[in-house]
Design an enzyme around this catalytic site. Structure first.
Site, PDB file in Angstrom:
ATOM      1  N   ASP A  12       0.817  -1.206   0.000  1.00 26.08           N
ATOM      2  CA  ASP A  12       0.000   0.000   0.000  1.00 26.08           C
ATOM      3  C   ASP A  12       0.862   1.273   0.000  1.00 26.08           C
ATOM      4  O   ASP A  12       1.938   1.294   0.585  1.00 26.08           O
ATOM      5  CB  ASP A  12      -0.909  -0.014   1.236  1.00 26.08           C
ATOM      6  CG  ASP A  12      -2.011   1.025   1.131  1.00 26.08           C
ATOM      7  OD1 ASP A  12      -2.301   1.492   0.012  1.00 26.08           O
ATOM      8  OD2 ASP A  12      -2.579   1.388   2.172  1.00 26.08           O
ATOM      9  N   ASN A  14       1.391   3.410  -2.956  1.00 23.45           N
ATOM     10  CA  ASN A  14       1.925   3.881  -4.247  1.00 23.45           C
ATOM     11  C   ASN A  14       1.338   5.231  -4.652  1.00 23.45           C
ATOM     12  O   ASN A  14       2.053   6.132  -5.081  1.00 23.45           O
ATOM     13  CB  ASN A  14       1.559   2.904  -5.369  1.00 23.45           C
ATOM     14  CG  ASN A  14       2.290   1.596  -5.258  1.00 23.45           C
ATOM     15  OD1 ASN A  14       3.281   1.498  -4.556  1.00 23.45           O
ATOM     16  ND2 ASN A  14       1.799   0.588  -5.957  1.00 23.45           N
ATOM     17  N   GLY A  15       0.013   5.327  -4.538  1.00 23.04           N
ATOM     18  CA  GLY A  15      -0.678   6.538  -4.989  1.00 23.04           C
ATOM     19  C   GLY A  15      -0.168   7.760  -4.238  1.00 23.04           C
ATOM     20  O   GLY A  15       0.208   8.778  -4.833  1.00 23.04           O
ATOM     21  N   ARG A  16      -0.125   7.632  -2.886  1.00 23.94           N
ATOM     22  CA  ARG A  16       0.348   8.760  -2.070  1.00 23.94           C
ATOM     23  C   ARG A  16       1.800   9.107  -2.388  1.00 23.94           C
ATOM     24  O   ARG A  16       2.180  10.273  -2.417  1.00 23.94           O
ATOM     25  CB  ARG A  16       0.204   8.417  -0.573  1.00 23.94           C
ATOM     26  CG  ARG A  16      -1.193   8.616  -0.041  1.00 23.94           C
ATOM     27  CD  ARG A  16      -1.341   8.012   1.326  1.00 23.94           C
ATOM     28  NE  ARG A  16      -1.467   6.564   1.254  1.00 23.94           N
ATOM     29  CZ  ARG A  16      -1.202   5.738   2.263  1.00 23.94           C
ATOM     30  NH1 ARG A  16      -0.793   6.203   3.414  1.00 23.94           N
ATOM     31  NH2 ARG A  16      -1.361   4.438   2.110  1.00 23.94           N
ATOM     32  N   SER A  57      -7.377  -5.704  -5.898  1.00 26.76           N
ATOM     33  CA  SER A  57      -8.491  -6.307  -5.152  1.00 26.76           C
ATOM     34  C   SER A  57      -9.789  -6.178  -5.943  1.00 26.76           C
ATOM     35  O   SER A  57      -9.881  -5.381  -6.885  1.00 26.76           O
ATOM     36  CB  SER A  57      -8.647  -5.609  -3.800  1.00 26.76           C
ATOM     37  OG  SER A  57      -9.216  -4.328  -3.983  1.00 26.76           O
ATOM     38  N   ASN A  60     -10.792  -2.692  -6.029  1.00 30.87           N
ATOM     39  CA  ASN A  60      -9.995  -1.732  -6.817  1.00 30.87           C
ATOM     40  C   ASN A  60     -10.659  -1.351  -8.154  1.00 30.87           C
ATOM     41  O   ASN A  60     -10.266  -0.366  -8.785  1.00 30.87           O
ATOM     42  CB  ASN A  60      -8.577  -2.259  -7.087  1.00 30.87           C
ATOM     43  CG  ASN A  60      -7.684  -2.230  -5.871  1.00 30.87           C
ATOM     44  OD1 ASN A  60      -6.765  -3.043  -5.731  1.00 30.87           O
ATOM     45  ND2 ASN A  60      -7.929  -1.303  -4.950  1.00 30.87           N
ATOM     46  N   TRP A  61     -11.699  -2.102  -8.566  1.00 31.64           N
ATOM     47  CA  TRP A  61     -12.419  -1.737  -9.800  1.00 31.64           C
ATOM     48  C   TRP A  61     -13.118  -0.391  -9.647  1.00 31.64           C
ATOM     49  O   TRP A  61     -13.526   0.217 -10.630  1.00 31.64           O
ATOM     50  CB  TRP A  61     -13.462  -2.803 -10.167  1.00 31.64           C
ATOM     51  CG  TRP A  61     -12.861  -4.113 -10.588  1.00 31.64           C
ATOM     52  CD1 TRP A  61     -12.881  -5.280  -9.883  1.00 31.64           C
ATOM     53  CD2 TRP A  61     -12.148  -4.400 -11.803  1.00 31.64           C
ATOM     54  NE1 TRP A  61     -12.220  -6.276 -10.578  1.00 31.64           N
ATOM     55  CE2 TRP A  61     -11.768  -5.761 -11.760  1.00 31.64           C
ATOM     56  CE3 TRP A  61     -11.784  -3.641 -12.927  1.00 31.64           C
ATOM     57  CZ2 TRP A  61     -11.043  -6.375 -12.791  1.00 31.64           C
ATOM     58  CZ3 TRP A  61     -11.071  -4.256 -13.953  1.00 31.64           C
ATOM     59  CH2 TRP A  61     -10.714  -5.597 -13.870  1.00 31.64           C
ATOM     60  N   ARG A 172       1.867  -5.008   5.876  1.00 33.12           N
ATOM     61  CA  ARG A 172       1.137  -3.979   5.139  1.00 33.12           C
ATOM     62  C   ARG A 172       1.953  -2.693   5.237  1.00 33.12           C
ATOM     63  O   ARG A 172       2.204  -2.189   6.333  1.00 33.12           O
ATOM     64  CB  ARG A 172      -0.259  -3.741   5.711  1.00 33.12           C
ATOM     65  CG  ARG A 172      -0.979  -2.667   4.893  1.00 33.12           C
ATOM     66  CD  ARG A 172      -2.366  -2.325   5.381  1.00 33.12           C
ATOM     67  NE  ARG A 172      -2.955  -1.440   4.384  1.00 33.12           N
ATOM     68  CZ  ARG A 172      -4.154  -1.573   3.847  1.00 33.12           C
ATOM     69  NH1 ARG A 172      -4.933  -2.550   4.220  1.00 33.12           N
ATOM     70  NH2 ARG A 172      -4.595  -0.723   2.932  1.00 33.12           N
ATOM     71  N   ARG A 178      -5.261  -2.047   8.384  1.00 31.62           N
ATOM     72  CA  ARG A 178      -6.457  -2.825   8.052  1.00 31.62           C
ATOM     73  C   ARG A 178      -6.089  -3.966   7.105  1.00 31.62           C
ATOM     74  O   ARG A 178      -5.004  -3.972   6.530  1.00 31.62           O
ATOM     75  CB  ARG A 178      -7.539  -1.915   7.453  1.00 31.62           C
ATOM     76  CG  ARG A 178      -7.073  -1.062   6.309  1.00 31.62           C
ATOM     77  CD  ARG A 178      -8.216  -0.157   5.814  1.00 31.62           C
ATOM     78  NE  ARG A 178      -7.782   0.684   4.750  1.00 31.62           N
ATOM     79  CZ  ARG A 178      -7.768   2.027   4.790  1.00 31.62           C
ATOM     80  NH1 ARG A 178      -8.181   2.673   5.865  1.00 31.62           N
ATOM     81  NH2 ARG A 178      -7.352   2.721   3.752  1.00 31.62           N
ATOM     82  N   SER A 180      -8.187  -5.096   4.483  1.00 31.87           N
ATOM     83  CA  SER A 180      -8.679  -4.844   3.129  1.00 31.87           C
ATOM     84  C   SER A 180      -9.096  -6.112   2.373  1.00 31.87           C
ATOM     85  O   SER A 180      -8.726  -6.301   1.207  1.00 31.87           O
ATOM     86  CB  SER A 180      -7.630  -4.064   2.317  1.00 31.87           C
ATOM     87  OG  SER A 180      -7.353  -2.848   2.945  1.00 31.87           O
TER      88      SER A 180
END
Ligand code: FPP
Length: 224
Positions: A12, A14-16, A57, A60-61, A172, A178, A180
């Site tokens: 978790d 990558n986006g940030r 996941s 994620n869609w 994580r 969490r 997820s």
């Protein structure tokens, strides 16, 4: 010292990571691939038999189309360029999740799984379109259709993970605590490590620190 057979990772942040650099979320995903490569290499060195990576996941869609397409294009180019190398290293690639993608990607996934199917040095389980709740529901429905007993042994045997031992460790990254919808059944007795660093910043040293901490942990499995 605890042996380590299986490490599972929620990659978790990558986006940030991309946004923090004034770039796009996709920029972060691209950087995340480098960490994937580092952790695969380090796992080989440490003789870890199973490595399970949560790449996409069922939830994620709900992300924007451009991000979804980018993630799958990264996966496509990662496999197209690396599958021979993984095979030469005697690594098996195994997909967990429902293979509901475009035909080209399904072909590449099937090819990669088939090519590497007899490799025994290490197995990478790539969780793609994976959701633990639906995995458990599908398994229970399958047992009902087959008129098999709904018990712990039969459920375990018929999940995507089948004969793979449960993860010893779940990591994580990305400073969120969490699960997820990841491996909810299989993680029942795993040691969980929440890592503050975002996935693209996570490195071999961080990984080894967790592996050493795990080795010193007393695992009770419900006993005292
Ligand atoms: C979570 O970060 C990451 C993902 C949903 C995708 C993970 C994918 C990769 C590392 C690249 C593809 C993998 C392979 C094996 C080819 P996020 O986007 O939720 O980050 P955020 O919490 O900062 O938004």
């Amino acid at each position: 010292m605890n042996p380590i057979k299986h490490v599972a990772i929620i990659m978790d942040g990558n986006g940030r990571w991309g946004i923090n650099r004034g770039k796009s979320r996709n920029f972060g995903h691209k950087a995340g691939i480098k960490t994937v490569e580092k952790i695969i290499k380090e796992s080989l060195k440490k003789k870890i038999r199973y490595l399970t990576l949560y790449a996409f996941s069922t939830e994620n869609w709900k992300r924007p189309k451009n991000e979804i397409n980018y993630l799958f294009s990264l996966l496509d180019s990662f496999l197209s360029s690396k599958i021979e190398e993984l095979n030469n290293e005697k690594i098996r690639l195994f997909i967990i999740g429902k293979k509901k993608f475009n035909k080209k990607l399904i072909r590449l996934l099937n090819f990669s799984e088939k090519l590497t199917s007899s490799n025994k040095r290490m197995q990478i389980n790539l969780a793609l379109n994976y959701g633990s709740k639906s995995e458990i529901i599908n398994t229970v429905n399958y047992l009902k259709i087959k008129k098999l007993k709904i018990n712990e042994k039969n459920i375990t045997k018929n999940l995507y993970t089948q004969n793979i031992p449960d993860p010893d460790i779940l990591i994580r990254t990305g400073n969120r605590k969490r699960l997820s919808n990841f491996l909810l059944w299989q993680l029942a007795y795993s040691e969980i490590f929440f890592e503050k660093k975002l996935w693209p910043d996570f490195n071999e040293k961080d990984y080894n620190k967790i592996l050493s901490m795990f080795k010193k942990t007393k695992r009770n499995f419900g006993k005292i």
